[in-house]
Design a protein around this motif. Structure first.
Motif, short mmCIF file in Angstrom:
data_model
loop_
_atom_site.label_atom_id
_atom_site.label_comp_id
_atom_site.label_asym_id
_atom_site.label_seq_id
_atom_site.Cartn_x
_atom_site.Cartn_y
_atom_site.Cartn_z
N GLY A 132 0.91 -1.15 -0.17
CA GLY A 132 0.05 0.09 -0.04
C GLY A 132 0.79 1.39 0.03
O GLY A 132 0.64 2.18 -0.70
N GLU A 142 2.31 1.70 -3.52
CA GLU A 142 1.41 2.04 -4.44
C GLU A 142 1.33 3.56 -4.14
O GLU A 142 1.13 4.18 -5.45
N GLU A 143 1.01 4.04 -3.10
CA GLU A 143 0.75 5.51 -2.77
C GLU A 143 1.88 6.33 -3.57
O GLU A 143 1.73 7.41 -3.91
N VAL A 173 1.45 6.25 -7.32
CA VAL A 173 0.42 7.22 -7.42
C VAL A 173 0.98 8.90 -7.28
O VAL A 173 0.58 9.71 -8.25
N ARG A 174 1.57 9.16 -6.43
CA ARG A 174 1.92 10.44 -6.06
C ARG A 174 2.88 11.09 -7.15
O ARG A 174 2.78 12.12 -7.71
#
Length: 182
Positions: free
Chosen positions: A108, A111-112, A115-116
């Motif tokens: 997680g 993944e963040e 995405v950022r």
């Protein structure tokens, strides 16, 4: 969604990790047992995470990392003994035996970060081509010559016209050139 590829030498282990990730709310793009399979899977994908063991059938994790495109990160699963010798750019390590919560939270977090980076890349201003730069320079030069403006004042004028008309700066420069040359 972020592309997740699980690469472990034993197919049953890879499928088990995949099932844990799916139950944790992630979408797994592929399950592989060799580095060659991983390389073929990531081809054409922009970014993602490869979750792999220290050694696959045809290569070790460091060789695989070198073959991954720049947008991919690696989550290395290995024993504490092996992890002491591991690491590198774009590699996050988790020690075995694995705790489900550690795996889910680490994926997680990774993944963040991806995405950022995607958001940041989208919001970054796009570079102008040489043709667009020349068009802007020509429009400013005409405004400077005809209206006795400085380059900064000409640029601000083009920006204001651009905002007022709802067009981008290059389109505004082209309109100014068309009006001044007519």
């Amino acid at each position: 969604m972020t592309n997740l590829i699980v690469a472990l030498p034993k197919p049953e282990d890879a499928k088990g990790i995949k099932n844990v990730l799916v139950r944790g709310g992630f979408r797994v793009t592929g399950v592989c047992t060799t580095g060659a399979q991983v390389i073929s899977q990531v081809d054409g994908l922009g970014d993602g995470i490869v979750i792999c063991g220290y050694k696959l059938a045809d290569m070790v994790y460091s060789q695989l990392r070198e073959c991954l495109p720049p947008g991919f990160e690696m989550l290395l699963l290995a024993s504490d003994r092996l992890l002491k010798e591991c690491g590198g750019e774009g590699i996050v390590c988790l020690s075995m035996p694995l705790k489900v919560n550690d795996l889910i939270s680490t994926v997680g977090m990774m993944e963040e970060g991806i995405v950022r980076r995607r958001r940041k890349a989208r919001s970054a201003p796009k570079a102008r081509s040489a043709e667009e730069t020349a068009l802007l320079r020509e429009a400013k030069e005409i405004l400077m010559a005809r209206n006795h403006l400085t380059e900064d004042e000409a640029h601000k004028y083009l920006q204001k016209c651009s905002m007022d008309s709802g067009t981008n700066l290059v389109e505004t420069a082209a309109m100014v050139l068309a009006m001044m040359k007519a």
